[in-house]
Design a protein around this motif. Sequence first.
Motif, PDB file in Angstrom:
ATOM      1  N   THR A 128       6.871  -1.088  19.218  1.00 21.54           N
ATOM      2  CA  THR A 128       7.032  -2.495  18.839  1.00 21.54           C
ATOM      3  C   THR A 128       7.733  -3.276  19.954  1.00 21.54           C
ATOM      4  O   THR A 128       7.865  -4.490  19.870  1.00 21.54           O
ATOM      5  N   GLU A 138      15.429  -2.853   9.872  1.00 21.04           N
ATOM      6  CA  GLU A 138      15.377  -3.989   8.945  1.00 21.04           C
ATOM      7  C   GLU A 138      14.485  -3.667   7.760  1.00 21.04           C
ATOM      8  O   GLU A 138      13.418  -3.080   7.920  1.00 21.04           O
ATOM      9  N   ILE A 139      14.937  -4.094   6.585  1.00 22.55           N
ATOM     10  CA  ILE A 139      14.121  -3.880   5.385  1.00 22.55           C
ATOM     11  C   ILE A 139      12.854  -4.717   5.499  1.00 22.55           C
ATOM     12  O   ILE A 139      12.906  -5.899   5.843  1.00 22.55           O
ATOM     13  N   ALA A 140      11.714  -4.083   5.276  1.00 29.50           N
ATOM     14  CA  ALA A 140      10.439  -4.790   5.355  1.00 29.50           C
ATOM     15  C   ALA A 140       9.574  -4.284   4.211  1.00 29.50           C
ATOM     16  O   ALA A 140       9.521  -3.071   3.978  1.00 29.50           O
ATOM     17  N   PHE A 141       8.952  -5.190   3.494  1.00 28.04           N
ATOM     18  CA  PHE A 141       8.088  -4.744   2.395  1.00 28.04           C
ATOM     19  C   PHE A 141       6.982  -5.757   2.177  1.00 28.04           C
ATOM     20  O   PHE A 141       7.164  -6.949   2.423  1.00 28.04           O
ATOM     21  N   ASP A 142       5.846  -5.257   1.746  1.00 32.25           N
ATOM     22  CA  ASP A 142       4.711  -6.122   1.477  1.00 32.25           C
ATOM     23  C   ASP A 142       4.770  -6.530   0.009  1.00 32.25           C
ATOM     24  O   ASP A 142       4.615  -5.684  -0.868  1.00 32.25           O
ATOM     25  N   MET A 164      -3.880   4.352   7.040  1.00 32.52           N
ATOM     26  CA  MET A 164      -3.878   3.735   8.378  1.00 32.52           C
ATOM     27  C   MET A 164      -3.590   4.779   9.470  1.00 32.52           C
ATOM     28  O   MET A 164      -3.937   4.579  10.628  1.00 32.52           O
ATOM     29  N   TYR A 165      -2.949   5.872   9.080  1.00 35.46           N
ATOM     30  CA  TYR A 165      -2.733   6.970  10.042  1.00 35.46           C
ATOM     31  C   TYR A 165      -3.939   7.907  10.089  1.00 35.46           C
ATOM     32  O   TYR A 165      -3.875   8.978  10.693  1.00 35.46           O
ATOM     33  N   GLN A 177       7.564   5.761   3.621  1.00 33.51           N
ATOM     34  CA  GLN A 177       6.470   5.313   4.496  1.00 33.51           C
ATOM     35  C   GLN A 177       6.469   6.078   5.822  1.00 33.51           C
ATOM     36  O   GLN A 177       5.418   6.371   6.375  1.00 33.51           O
ATOM     37  N   MET A 232       2.988 -13.879   7.449  1.00 32.96           N
ATOM     38  CA  MET A 232       3.815 -13.198   6.452  1.00 32.96           C
ATOM     39  C   MET A 232       4.353 -11.897   7.016  1.00 32.96           C
ATOM     40  O   MET A 232       5.510 -11.545   6.800  1.00 32.96           O
ATOM     41  N   MET A 271       8.196 -11.324   7.133  1.00 35.58           N
ATOM     42  CA  MET A 271       8.725 -10.238   6.294  1.00 35.58           C
ATOM     43  C   MET A 271       8.955  -8.966   7.118  1.00 35.58           C
ATOM     44  O   MET A 271       9.354  -7.946   6.578  1.00 35.58           O
ATOM     45  N   ASN A 272       8.627  -9.013   8.384  1.00 32.20           N
ATOM     46  CA  ASN A 272       8.806  -7.873   9.291  1.00 32.20           C
ATOM     47  C   ASN A 272       7.864  -6.698   9.001  1.00 32.20           C
ATOM     48  O   ASN A 272       8.073  -5.598   9.497  1.00 32.20           O
ATOM     49  N   THR A 273       6.834  -6.918   8.196  1.00 29.54           N
ATOM     50  CA  THR A 273       5.924  -5.800   7.887  1.00 29.54           C
ATOM     51  C   THR A 273       4.915  -5.567   9.017  1.00 29.54           C
ATOM     52  O   THR A 273       4.220  -4.560   9.016  1.00 29.54           O
ATOM     53  N   VAL A 323       5.529  -4.613  11.791  1.00 32.85           N
ATOM     54  CA  VAL A 323       5.899  -3.412  12.556  1.00 32.85           C
ATOM     55  C   VAL A 323       5.099  -2.188  12.084  1.00 32.85           C
ATOM     56  O   VAL A 323       4.786  -1.315  12.887  1.00 32.85           O
ATOM     57  N   PHE A 324       4.746  -2.164  10.796  1.00 31.61           N
ATOM     58  CA  PHE A 324       3.978  -1.008  10.301  1.00 31.61           C
ATOM     59  C   PHE A 324       2.593  -0.961  10.931  1.00 31.61           C
ATOM     60  O   PHE A 324       2.040   0.105  11.158  1.00 31.61           O
TER      61      PHE A 324
END
Lengths: 309, 256
Positions: free
Chosen positions: A53, A85-89, A104-105, A146, B85, B89-91, B93-94
Motif C-alpha cells: 500500500t 486502522e479499523i476498516a470495514f465494508d 480475491m486471493y 480477514q 468509499m 473507509m480505508n477498505t 487497502v484490502f
Amino acid sequence: MTALNIQNLSKVYENGKQALQDVSLCVPEGAFFALLGPNGAGKSTLINILADTVRASSGSVQLLGHDLLMERAWGKRHLGVVPQEIAFDPFFSPREILHFTRGMYGQSRDEVWVDALLERLELAEHANKITRQLSGGMKRRLLVAQALVHRPKVVILDEPTAGVDVELRKRLWDFIRELNAEGTTILLTTHYLEEAQELCNQVAIINQGRLIASQSMQSLLGDVASSSLCFRYEQAVELSESQEQALQAFAPRVCDGVLCLNLQHQGQHSNFDAAYQATRQCLGAPLDTYMRQENLEDVFLRLTHKDTA
Amino acid sequence: MRSMNILGTWTLFQRESKRFMRVKMQTIVAPALTAVLYLIVFRYAMGERQVPGLDVNYFTFLIPGLMMMAMLQNAFANTSSSMIMGKIMNTHVFLMMAPISPIEAMIAFLSAAVLRALVVGSVLLLVLLPFSDLHITHVWMILFYGVCGSLIMGALGLIAGMWSKTFDDMSMVTNFVIMPLTFLSGVFYSVTQLPPIWQALNAWNPFFYLIDGFRHGFIATGDSDPVRAVGMVVVVTLSSVTLAWYLWRIGWKLKD
C-alpha cells in the motif's frame, strides 16, 4: 529459512519526510517477531511497503525466498496483513467479507475454515450482521480474520489488540500462538510491550526510521537489559540540575517519585556502591532502597531515548 | 508469467455488483422514478410535438435519451462510489493487498459498472415502454453504445474515485462535469436545433455520439454520421479504459 529478509529498505515520502533509512532486518521462518518503536518511528511504513500500500524508495525484500517487490502476486498469496486502522465494508456481513477476501486471493470457498475463524475470534454470533453494527473490538477481530482467511504463511499484525479488552486479547493471543506453533511466522507491532515480551522470541526496535536493535528477545533482555538501583524518599524526588549532573554517570531518572539509577556490571562486580554513595551525598539517606531488573519496556525506553538524544 | 486470478476477478465483480443490489432503492428504483417524472413533465409541456429535423414524436425521442443518461450516470456512480468509499473507509487497502492485477481490477470493476447500467436501462425500458410506441430497431446499436458508454463512464468513475480525497471532491466531479456533459449532449433536444457554434463543438463531444447512437437503435434515425460515431466511441472507450488501467497500475493517488 528466512521468512522475511529486508535489505537496505528506505522510504522518502513526497513531502520529503524520510520514514525509513536503510533498514535491514531478517525474520526467521516460524518466528514470533516483535517490531517495536515509538509512534512515527516507521513501523507502519515498513508494514505498508510489505503490504503493497506504500512504495519503497529503495531496497529489497525477500519473502520466503521470493523477491516480494518483483513477484507481488506470489507474495500476496503468502502474506496476511492486519492493518492498523479499523476498516470495514458497511454493505456486507463478516461472513460475506471473509468469503470475498478469500475469493480475491484466488481461493475457493472454505466454510469450515471461515466458521473456525469466526468461532475462534468470537464473531460467530455476529457473522451475519452488517459490519457497521459491530463494536470496535469486533471490527478489529474481523480484520484479523480477514488476514488469516487465505491461510498465509507469514502474518503481519499491526497493533491488532488496540481497543480489545483484556480477556479477549488473551484469547486472541492464544489463537495466534497456536498458528505460530503450527508454523505460521508472525510479525507483530504493538504498544503493549509486556505482551510482546511474553509472546515474541525475536525483537527489532525501530526509531526515527532506523533500526537500532534486532536480536532474540532472550539476548536483548540478557545483554542489553541492566538492573537499576531505586531510592524512595519521604517526598517524591525532584532532581535539581546540579544533582542530575552529579548522578549523570548512572543515567538517573525519576519514575513515580522514585529515583532509579542504572547499574553497570563487569563480571561479578557492579558499581552498586558508587551509585549508592553518590545518591546519599546528593539527596541524603533514603527511606527505602531496592533493585529492579529491566524489562522490555525499560530497554525500549532506554534505547529509543538514547537514540533520540 | 503469472496466470490470471480468475476466481479473484470474479469475486471482485460479485462484490461490486452485490454492493449496488444491496441498495436497490437508491441505485435502481430512484433512477426509474426520476425518468418517469421527467416524462410526465415533458409530456404535458411538449404535448404531441415532433422533433424538428427528425420525423419523430418528442416523447418517443426523449425515452432512449433518458435511458442512456441514467445508464451513463449509474455506471459512473458504481465505480466512483466504490473507490471514494474505499478511500474514506480505508477498505481500499484490502484491494491493494489482494493478488489482483490492474487488468483484473479493470475487468471486475468495469463489468460491474456495465451490469448496473444494463439493469438500470432495462428497468427504465420496462417502466417507460407502456407510455410510448417505442420499439427496438437495431439491437447492435443499443448494445454497442450502451456497453461502450458504461465502460467509458465506469473508467471515468474509477479515475475520479482515485483523484478524490473527500465526498465533496467527488460531488464536484459529478455535479460540475458528469451531469452537465450528460444533460447537454442531446438527451432533451436534437443538436440540429442548436446554433452552429454549439453544433461544431458537439462534433467533438463523445457523449453526444453515445446518446445519439443509442437512440438511433430505437428510432432508426439520428443526428450523427454513423461511421464517425462508431470511430469516436471506440477511440474514447479504449482511451478511457487504458488511462484508468494505467493510473491503477502506477497506484495514482492510491499508494504513497
